[in-house]
Design a protein around this motif. Structure first.
Motif, PDB file in Angstrom:
ATOM      1  N   VAL A 115      20.332 -18.523  -3.690  1.00  0.00           N
ATOM      2  CA  VAL A 115      19.732 -17.632  -2.838  1.00  0.00           C
ATOM      3  C   VAL A 115      20.774 -16.675  -2.284  1.00  0.00           C
ATOM      4  CG1 VAL A 115      18.781 -17.567  -0.270  1.00  0.00           C
ATOM      5  CG2 VAL A 115      18.214 -19.460  -1.718  1.00  0.00           C
ATOM      6  N   GLN A 116      22.081 -17.172  -2.131  1.00  0.00           N
ATOM      7  CA  GLN A 116      23.238 -16.024  -1.876  1.00  0.00           C
ATOM      8  C   GLN A 116      23.229 -14.922  -3.005  1.00  0.00           C
ATOM      9  OE1 GLN A 116      26.527 -18.509  -1.390  1.00  0.00           O
ATOM     10  NE2 GLN A 116      26.255 -18.541   0.959  1.00  0.00           N
ATOM     11  N   GLN A 117      23.327 -15.422  -4.227  1.00  0.00           N
ATOM     12  CA  GLN A 117      23.311 -14.504  -5.263  1.00  0.00           C
ATOM     13  C   GLN A 117      21.919 -13.539  -5.393  1.00  0.00           C
ATOM     14  OE1 GLN A 117      23.341 -17.000  -8.777  1.00  0.00           O
ATOM     15  NE2 GLN A 117      25.407 -17.207  -8.521  1.00  0.00           N
ATOM     16  N   LEU A 118      20.623 -14.181  -4.837  1.00  0.00           N
ATOM     17  CA  LEU A 118      19.566 -13.195  -4.812  1.00  0.00           C
ATOM     18  C   LEU A 118      19.564 -12.115  -3.542  1.00  0.00           C
ATOM     19  CD1 LEU A 118      16.705 -15.925  -5.350  1.00  0.00           C
ATOM     20  CD2 LEU A 118      17.564 -13.909  -7.126  1.00  0.00           C
ATOM     21  N   GLU A 119      20.372 -12.720  -2.641  1.00  0.00           N
ATOM     22  CA  GLU A 119      20.630 -11.768  -1.411  1.00  0.00           C
ATOM     23  C   GLU A 119      21.628 -10.530  -1.469  1.00  0.00           C
ATOM     24  OE1 GLU A 119      21.406 -14.418   1.626  1.00  0.00           O
ATOM     25  OE2 GLU A 119      19.352 -14.816   2.155  1.00  0.00           O
ATOM     26  N   ILE A 120      22.351 -10.657  -2.792  1.00  0.00           N
ATOM     27  CA  ILE A 120      23.191  -9.627  -2.836  1.00  0.00           C
ATOM     28  C   ILE A 120      22.459  -8.017  -2.939  1.00  0.00           C
ATOM     29  CG2 ILE A 120      25.033  -8.895  -4.311  1.00  0.00           C
ATOM     30  CD1 ILE A 120      25.683 -11.441  -4.951  1.00  0.00           C
ATOM     31  N   GLY A 121      23.086  -7.355  -2.221  1.00  0.00           N
ATOM     32  CA  GLY A 121      22.140  -5.953  -2.393  1.00  0.00           C
ATOM     33  C   GLY A 121      21.218  -5.840  -1.113  1.00  0.00           C
ATOM     34  N   ALA A 122      20.761  -4.603  -0.878  1.00  0.00           N
ATOM     35  CA  ALA A 122      20.048  -4.457   0.153  1.00  0.00           C
ATOM     36  C   ALA A 122      18.667  -4.968  -0.101  1.00  0.00           C
ATOM     37  CB  ALA A 122      19.907  -3.091   0.346  1.00  0.00           C
ATOM     38  N   LEU A 123      17.854  -5.332   0.783  1.00  0.00           N
ATOM     39  CA  LEU A 123      16.501  -5.931   0.618  1.00  0.00           C
ATOM     40  C   LEU A 123      15.643  -4.675   0.766  1.00  0.00           C
ATOM     41  CD1 LEU A 123      16.588  -9.078   2.799  1.00  0.00           C
ATOM     42  CD2 LEU A 123      16.734  -8.977   0.143  1.00  0.00           C
ATOM     43  N   THR A 124      16.132  -3.425   1.343  1.00  0.00           N
ATOM     44  CA  THR A 124      15.248  -2.351   1.266  1.00  0.00           C
ATOM     45  C   THR A 124      15.693  -1.224   0.533  1.00  0.00           C
ATOM     46  OG1 THR A 124      16.590  -1.511   3.210  1.00  0.00           O
ATOM     47  CG2 THR A 124      14.477  -2.752   3.581  1.00  0.00           C
ATOM     48  N   MET A 125      14.986  -0.458   0.137  1.00  0.00           N
ATOM     49  CA  MET A 125      15.627   0.671  -0.832  1.00  0.00           C
ATOM     50  C   MET A 125      15.869   1.901   0.127  1.00  0.00           C
ATOM     51  SD  MET A 125      12.642   0.879  -4.063  1.00  0.00           S
ATOM     52  CE  MET A 125      11.283   0.254  -3.036  1.00  0.00           C
ATOM     53  N   ALA A 126      16.361   3.237  -0.271  1.00  0.00           N
ATOM     54  CA  ALA A 126      16.713   4.113   0.446  1.00  0.00           C
ATOM     55  C   ALA A 126      15.737   4.688   1.169  1.00  0.00           C
ATOM     56  CB  ALA A 126      17.332   5.319  -0.471  1.00  0.00           C
ATOM     57  N   ASN A 127      14.259   4.581   0.921  1.00  0.00           N
ATOM     58  CA  ASN A 127      13.364   5.340   1.641  1.00  0.00           C
ATOM     59  C   ASN A 127      12.731   4.361   2.677  1.00  0.00           C
ATOM     60  OD1 ASN A 127      12.138   3.492   0.057  1.00  0.00           O
ATOM     61  ND2 ASN A 127      10.581   4.993  -0.954  1.00  0.00           N
ATOM     62  N   GLY A 128      13.344   3.255   2.813  1.00  0.00           N
ATOM     63  CA  GLY A 128      12.869   2.374   3.839  1.00  0.00           C
ATOM     64  C   GLY A 128      12.091   1.206   3.251  1.00  0.00           C
ATOM     65  N   ALA A 129      11.566   1.542   2.056  1.00  0.00           N
ATOM     66  CA  ALA A 129      10.567   0.492   1.533  1.00  0.00           C
ATOM     67  C   ALA A 129      11.002  -0.702   1.147  1.00  0.00           C
ATOM     68  CB  ALA A 129       9.752   0.962   0.293  1.00  0.00           C
ATOM     69  N   TYR A 130      10.525  -1.981   1.345  1.00  0.00           N
ATOM     70  CA  TYR A 130      10.899  -3.409   1.007  1.00  0.00           C
ATOM     71  C   TYR A 130      10.992  -3.577  -0.467  1.00  0.00           C
ATOM     72  CZ  TYR A 130      10.902  -4.617   5.884  1.00  0.00           C
ATOM     73  OH  TYR A 130      11.090  -4.545   7.110  1.00  0.00           O
ATOM     74  N   TRP A 179       9.989  -5.792  -2.694  1.00  0.00           N
ATOM     75  CA  TRP A 179       9.211  -6.994  -2.607  1.00  0.00           C
ATOM     76  C   TRP A 179       9.270  -8.055  -3.919  1.00  0.00           C
ATOM     77  CZ3 TRP A 179       6.913  -8.250   1.679  1.00  0.00           C
ATOM     78  CH2 TRP A 179       6.934  -7.287   2.455  1.00  0.00           C
ATOM     79  N   PRO A 180       9.699  -7.585  -4.899  1.00  0.00           N
ATOM     80  CA  PRO A 180       9.966  -8.800  -6.165  1.00  0.00           C
ATOM     81  C   PRO A 180      11.121  -9.530  -5.583  1.00  0.00           C
ATOM     82  CG  PRO A 180       9.561  -6.390  -7.069  1.00  0.00           C
ATOM     83  CD  PRO A 180       9.625  -6.366  -5.731  1.00  0.00           C
ATOM     84  N   LYS A 181      12.144  -8.604  -4.948  1.00  0.00           N
ATOM     85  CA  LYS A 181      13.371  -9.541  -4.729  1.00  0.00           C
ATOM     86  C   LYS A 181      12.970 -10.445  -3.378  1.00  0.00           C
ATOM     87  CE  LYS A 181      18.137  -8.645  -3.538  1.00  0.00           C
ATOM     88  NZ  LYS A 181      19.194  -7.542  -3.349  1.00  0.00           N
ATOM     89  N   LEU A 182      12.116 -10.096  -2.507  1.00  0.00           N
ATOM     90  CA  LEU A 182      11.793 -11.029  -1.344  1.00  0.00           C
ATOM     91  C   LEU A 182      11.074 -12.022  -2.109  1.00  0.00           C
ATOM     92  CD1 LEU A 182      11.190  -8.229   1.237  1.00  0.00           C
ATOM     93  CD2 LEU A 182      13.031  -9.873   1.236  1.00  0.00           C
ATOM     94  N   ARG A 183      10.125 -11.730  -2.974  1.00  0.00           N
ATOM     95  CA  ARG A 183       9.359 -12.753  -3.615  1.00  0.00           C
ATOM     96  C   ARG A 183      10.331 -14.017  -4.217  1.00  0.00           C
ATOM     97  NH1 ARG A 183       6.414  -9.094  -6.096  1.00  0.00           N
ATOM     98  NH2 ARG A 183       4.788  -8.275  -4.401  1.00  0.00           N
ATOM     99  N   ASN A 184      11.332 -13.528  -4.958  1.00  0.00           N
ATOM    100  CA  ASN A 184      12.210 -14.463  -5.834  1.00  0.00           C
ATOM    101  C   ASN A 184      13.014 -15.344  -4.804  1.00  0.00           C
ATOM    102  OD1 ASN A 184      11.575 -13.680  -8.160  1.00  0.00           O
ATOM    103  ND2 ASN A 184      13.234 -12.149  -8.397  1.00  0.00           N
ATOM    104  N   ILE A 185      13.575 -14.511  -3.496  1.00  0.00           N
ATOM    105  CA  ILE A 185      14.041 -15.361  -2.526  1.00  0.00           C
ATOM    106  C   ILE A 185      13.204 -16.467  -1.763  1.00  0.00           C
ATOM    107  CG2 ILE A 185      15.245 -15.300  -0.393  1.00  0.00           C
ATOM    108  CD1 ILE A 185      16.452 -12.609  -1.164  1.00  0.00           C
ATOM    109  N   ALA A 186      11.825 -16.011  -1.654  1.00  0.00           N
ATOM    110  CA  ALA A 186      11.013 -17.043  -1.176  1.00  0.00           C
ATOM    111  C   ALA A 186      10.807 -18.064  -2.071  1.00  0.00           C
ATOM    112  CB  ALA A 186       9.824 -16.188  -0.787  1.00  0.00           C
ATOM    113  N   LYS A 187      10.722 -18.032  -3.393  1.00  0.00           N
ATOM    114  CA  LYS A 187      10.385 -18.900  -4.299  1.00  0.00           C
ATOM    115  C   LYS A 187      11.519 -20.057  -4.232  1.00  0.00           C
ATOM    116  CE  LYS A 187       7.636 -16.350  -7.663  1.00  0.00           C
ATOM    117  NZ  LYS A 187       7.711 -15.735  -8.859  1.00  0.00           N
ATOM    118  N   VAL A 188      12.655 -19.266  -4.471  1.00  0.00           N
ATOM    119  CA  VAL A 188      14.126 -20.315  -4.430  1.00  0.00           C
ATOM    120  C   VAL A 188      14.042 -21.044  -2.875  1.00  0.00           C
ATOM    121  CG1 VAL A 188      16.485 -20.399  -4.446  1.00  0.00           C
ATOM    122  CG2 VAL A 188      15.046 -19.004  -5.951  1.00  0.00           C
ATOM    123  N   VAL A 189      13.828 -20.673  -1.589  1.00  0.00           N
ATOM    124  CA  VAL A 189      13.973 -21.146  -0.480  1.00  0.00           C
ATOM    125  C   VAL A 189      12.582 -22.501  -0.646  1.00  0.00           C
ATOM    126  CG1 VAL A 189      13.588 -21.145   1.959  1.00  0.00           C
ATOM    127  CG2 VAL A 189      15.026 -19.277   0.686  1.00  0.00           C
TER     128      VAL A 189
END
Length: 100
Positions: A3-18, A20-30
């Motif tokens: 989960v820590q490896q998946l969290e590396i880097g921002a969860l949002t892009m420069a324009n403020g959009a989330y 989502w694929p990264k958040l989905r992967n974190i949710a699957k692992v959790v």
């Protein structure tokens, strides 16, 4: 740790959009970790296997693993140098063609 490896880097892009694929992967692992923690491990421990693994770990703890691997290179699949070199050249040629 995964989960820590998946969290590396921002969860949002420069324009403020989330992202989502990264958040989905974190949710699957959790979810997998949560399911693993809820279910009791029903197998009896194999004490002989544990003792054997501890012995092997202790035996190899002072060993230079790269040196050991180099001495036993026949145990590993190796790509012939000529074939590997040709694959690299072919790949580079295709990349060069796409940029021209």
């Amino acid at each position: 740790m995964h989960v820590q490896q998946l969290e590396i880097g921002a969860l949002t892009m420069a324009n403020g959009a989330y992202k989502w694929p990264k958040l989905r992967n974190i949710a699957k692992v959790v979810s997998q970790v949560h399911a693993f923690q809820e279910n009791v491990y029903t197998f009896v421990p194999d004490l002989d296997l544990q003792a054997y693994l501890r012995h092997r770990i202790a035996h190899f703890s002072q060993t230079d693993i790269p040196l050991l691997a180099a001495e036993n290179n026949t145990n590993f699949h190796q790509i012939p140098t000529e074939k590997h070199s040709r694959k690299i050249h072919d790949t580079l040629r295709r990349m060069k063609a796409t940029f021209q």
